[in-house]
Scaffold this motif. Structure first.
Motif, PDB file in Angstrom:
ATOM      1  N   ILE A 165       9.564   8.652   1.706  1.00 55.76           N
ATOM      2  CA  ILE A 165      10.564   9.509   1.071  1.00 55.76           C
ATOM      3  C   ILE A 165       9.856  10.817   0.730  1.00 55.76           C
ATOM      4  O   ILE A 165       8.644  10.851   0.526  1.00 55.76           O
ATOM      5  CB  ILE A 165      11.203   8.880  -0.190  1.00 55.76           C
ATOM      6  CG1 ILE A 165      10.159   8.672  -1.292  1.00 55.76           C
ATOM      7  CG2 ILE A 165      11.903   7.580   0.139  1.00 55.76           C
ATOM      8  CD1 ILE A 165      10.769   8.352  -2.622  1.00 55.76           C
ATOM      9  N   ILE A 166      10.631  11.879   0.688  1.00 58.25           N
ATOM     10  CA  ILE A 166      10.089  13.198   0.367  1.00 58.25           C
ATOM     11  C   ILE A 166      10.863  13.761  -0.810  1.00 58.25           C
ATOM     12  O   ILE A 166      12.097  13.755  -0.815  1.00 58.25           O
ATOM     13  CB  ILE A 166      10.181  14.138   1.582  1.00 58.25           C
ATOM     14  CG1 ILE A 166       9.271  13.613   2.702  1.00 58.25           C
ATOM     15  CG2 ILE A 166       9.811  15.561   1.202  1.00 58.25           C
ATOM     16  CD1 ILE A 166       9.387  14.362   4.002  1.00 58.25           C
ATOM     17  N   ILE A 167      10.128  14.237  -1.804  1.00 52.51           N
ATOM     18  CA  ILE A 167      10.726  14.846  -2.987  1.00 52.51           C
ATOM     19  C   ILE A 167      10.224  16.282  -3.076  1.00 52.51           C
ATOM     20  O   ILE A 167       9.020  16.515  -3.168  1.00 52.51           O
ATOM     21  CB  ILE A 167      10.327  14.075  -4.266  1.00 52.51           C
ATOM     22  CG1 ILE A 167      10.743  12.599  -4.149  1.00 52.51           C
ATOM     23  CG2 ILE A 167      10.935  14.733  -5.502  1.00 52.51           C
ATOM     24  CD1 ILE A 167      10.184  11.728  -5.246  1.00 52.51           C
ATOM     25  N   PRO A 168      11.131  17.258  -3.049  1.00 57.09           N
ATOM     26  CA  PRO A 168      10.696  18.652  -3.203  1.00 57.09           C
ATOM     27  C   PRO A 168       9.987  18.831  -4.551  1.00 57.09           C
ATOM     28  O   PRO A 168      10.326  18.169  -5.543  1.00 57.09           O
ATOM     29  CB  PRO A 168      11.996  19.448  -3.176  1.00 57.09           C
ATOM     30  CG  PRO A 168      12.997  18.553  -2.534  1.00 57.09           C
ATOM     31  CD  PRO A 168      12.574  17.154  -2.884  1.00 57.09           C
ATOM     32  N   ALA A 169       9.009  19.721  -4.612  1.00 59.87           N
ATOM     33  CA  ALA A 169       8.249  19.943  -5.846  1.00 59.87           C
ATOM     34  C   ALA A 169       9.158  20.317  -7.011  1.00 59.87           C
ATOM     35  O   ALA A 169       8.862  19.968  -8.154  1.00 59.87           O
ATOM     36  CB  ALA A 169       7.191  21.019  -5.629  1.00 59.87           C
TER      37      ALA A 169
ATOM     38  N   ARG B 107       5.309  13.480  -0.684  1.00 58.74           N
ATOM     39  CA  ARG B 107       5.696  12.449   0.285  1.00 58.74           C
ATOM     40  C   ARG B 107       5.105  11.137  -0.214  1.00 58.74           C
ATOM     41  O   ARG B 107       3.891  11.042  -0.460  1.00 58.74           O
ATOM     42  CB  ARG B 107       5.153  12.750   1.669  1.00 58.74           C
ATOM     43  CG  ARG B 107       5.508  11.678   2.707  1.00 58.74           C
ATOM     44  CD  ARG B 107       4.786  11.889   4.022  1.00 58.74           C
ATOM     45  NE  ARG B 107       4.894  13.254   4.480  1.00 58.74           N
ATOM     46  CZ  ARG B 107       5.768  13.680   5.408  1.00 58.74           C
ATOM     47  NH1 ARG B 107       6.573  12.836   5.986  1.00 58.74           N
ATOM     48  NH2 ARG B 107       5.786  14.952   5.758  1.00 58.74           N
ATOM     49  N   ILE B 108       5.959  10.127  -0.382  1.00 57.45           N
ATOM     50  CA  ILE B 108       5.515   8.794  -0.779  1.00 57.45           C
ATOM     51  C   ILE B 108       5.729   7.897   0.434  1.00 57.45           C
ATOM     52  O   ILE B 108       6.848   7.743   0.913  1.00 57.45           O
ATOM     53  CB  ILE B 108       6.299   8.261  -1.991  1.00 57.45           C
ATOM     54  CG1 ILE B 108       6.178   9.232  -3.172  1.00 57.45           C
ATOM     55  CG2 ILE B 108       5.801   6.858  -2.362  1.00 57.45           C
ATOM     56  CD1 ILE B 108       7.099   8.906  -4.330  1.00 57.45           C
ATOM     57  N   THR B 109       4.630   7.326   0.919  1.00 58.77           N
ATOM     58  CA  THR B 109       4.688   6.503   2.125  1.00 58.77           C
ATOM     59  C   THR B 109       4.240   5.088   1.803  1.00 58.77           C
ATOM     60  O   THR B 109       3.228   4.885   1.133  1.00 58.77           O
ATOM     61  CB  THR B 109       3.776   7.089   3.221  1.00 58.77           C
ATOM     62  OG1 THR B 109       4.164   8.435   3.479  1.00 58.77           O
ATOM     63  CG2 THR B 109       3.862   6.285   4.504  1.00 58.77           C
TER      64      THR B 109
ATOM     65  N   GLN C  42       0.850  -1.183   0.000  1.00 55.69           N
ATOM     66  CA  GLN C  42       0.000   0.000   0.000  1.00 55.69           C
ATOM     67  C   GLN C  42       0.888   1.236   0.000  1.00 55.69           C
ATOM     68  O   GLN C  42       1.770   1.378   0.853  1.00 55.69           O
ATOM     69  CB  GLN C  42      -0.893   0.007   1.249  1.00 55.69           C
ATOM     70  CG  GLN C  42      -1.839   1.162   1.323  1.00 55.69           C
ATOM     71  CD  GLN C  42      -2.990   1.036   0.338  1.00 55.69           C
ATOM     72  OE1 GLN C  42      -3.422  -0.053  -0.002  1.00 55.69           O
ATOM     73  NE2 GLN C  42      -3.484   2.156  -0.120  1.00 55.69           N
ATOM     74  N   PHE C  43       0.692   2.126  -0.982  1.00 57.02           N
ATOM     75  CA  PHE C  43       1.451   3.357  -1.089  1.00 57.02           C
ATOM     76  C   PHE C  43       0.505   4.542  -1.006  1.00 57.02           C
ATOM     77  O   PHE C  43      -0.593   4.504  -1.559  1.00 57.02           O
ATOM     78  CB  PHE C  43       2.212   3.431  -2.424  1.00 57.02           C
ATOM     79  CG  PHE C  43       3.234   2.349  -2.591  1.00 57.02           C
ATOM     80  CD1 PHE C  43       4.516   2.504  -2.076  1.00 57.02           C
ATOM     81  CD2 PHE C  43       2.924   1.181  -3.252  1.00 57.02           C
ATOM     82  CE1 PHE C  43       5.462   1.505  -2.228  1.00 57.02           C
ATOM     83  CE2 PHE C  43       3.858   0.174  -3.416  1.00 57.02           C
ATOM     84  CZ  PHE C  43       5.131   0.338  -2.895  1.00 57.02           C
ATOM     85  N   ILE C  44       0.952   5.601  -0.358  1.00 60.46           N
ATOM     86  CA  ILE C  44       0.187   6.837  -0.292  1.00 60.46           C
ATOM     87  C   ILE C  44       1.064   7.938  -0.883  1.00 60.46           C
ATOM     88  O   ILE C  44       2.187   8.163  -0.427  1.00 60.46           O
ATOM     89  CB  ILE C  44      -0.198   7.188   1.158  1.00 60.46           C
ATOM     90  CG1 ILE C  44      -0.993   6.047   1.778  1.00 60.46           C
ATOM     91  CG2 ILE C  44      -0.995   8.496   1.189  1.00 60.46           C
ATOM     92  CD1 ILE C  44      -1.114   6.149   3.286  1.00 60.46           C
ATOM     93  N   PHE C  45       0.563   8.588  -1.921  1.00 59.83           N
ATOM     94  CA  PHE C  45       1.249   9.712  -2.547  1.00 59.83           C
ATOM     95  C   PHE C  45       0.544  10.974  -2.074  1.00 59.83           C
ATOM     96  O   PHE C  45      -0.645  11.156  -2.354  1.00 59.83           O
ATOM     97  CB  PHE C  45       1.159   9.608  -4.073  1.00 59.83           C
ATOM     98  CG  PHE C  45       1.928   8.463  -4.662  1.00 59.83           C
ATOM     99  CD1 PHE C  45       3.133   8.685  -5.308  1.00 59.83           C
ATOM    100  CD2 PHE C  45       1.448   7.166  -4.584  1.00 59.83           C
ATOM    101  CE1 PHE C  45       3.840   7.636  -5.862  1.00 59.83           C
ATOM    102  CE2 PHE C  45       2.151   6.103  -5.124  1.00 59.83           C
ATOM    103  CZ  PHE C  45       3.361   6.339  -5.771  1.00 59.83           C
ATOM    104  N   GLU C  46       1.257  11.829  -1.367  1.00 57.77           N
ATOM    105  CA  GLU C  46       0.653  13.054  -0.829  1.00 57.77           C
ATOM    106  C   GLU C  46       1.424  14.275  -1.321  1.00 57.77           C
ATOM    107  O   GLU C  46       2.638  14.350  -1.132  1.00 57.77           O
ATOM    108  CB  GLU C  46       0.715  13.074   0.696  1.00 57.77           C
ATOM    109  CG  GLU C  46      -0.078  12.006   1.383  1.00 57.77           C
ATOM    110  CD  GLU C  46       0.149  12.046   2.875  1.00 57.77           C
ATOM    111  OE1 GLU C  46      -0.829  12.309   3.588  1.00 57.77           O
ATOM    112  OE2 GLU C  46       1.295  11.861   3.308  1.00 57.77           O
TER     113      GLU C  46
END
Length: 78
Positions: free
Chosen positions: A44-48, A31-33, A16-20
């Motif tokens: 993980i967090i990717i700046p815009a 943020r991909i959780t 299960q992945f959550i893309f926020e």
């Protein structure tokens, strides 16, 4: 303070992945959780500013994964 702009849940096989897409005073970020187990998450967090570059890298890997073993050597060298 963090604001959630958009959220998408994706289930892939047993994962299960959550893309926020969020925003805070420093800017927007993705943020991909992944839910590892109940109560435990990896993110993980990717700046815009890096979203398009991340998308391009992911598209390249998707394209590569769809090629046959024989064709992969050609893609790697080119």
């Amino acid at each position: 303070m963090q604001t959630r702009l958009r959220s998408v849940d994706v289930r892939i096989e047993r994962k299960q992945f959550i893309f926020e897409l969020n925003e805070n005073p420093r800017g927007a970020f993705l943020r991909i959780t992944e839910t590892v187990r109940i109560g435990r998450y990896d993110s993980i967090i990717i700046p815009a500013t890096g979203l398009e570059e991340s998308r391009d890298a992911l598209n390249e890997l998707i394209k590569f994964s769809k090629t046959t073993v024989e064709n992969r050597a050609t893609l790697d060298s080119g």
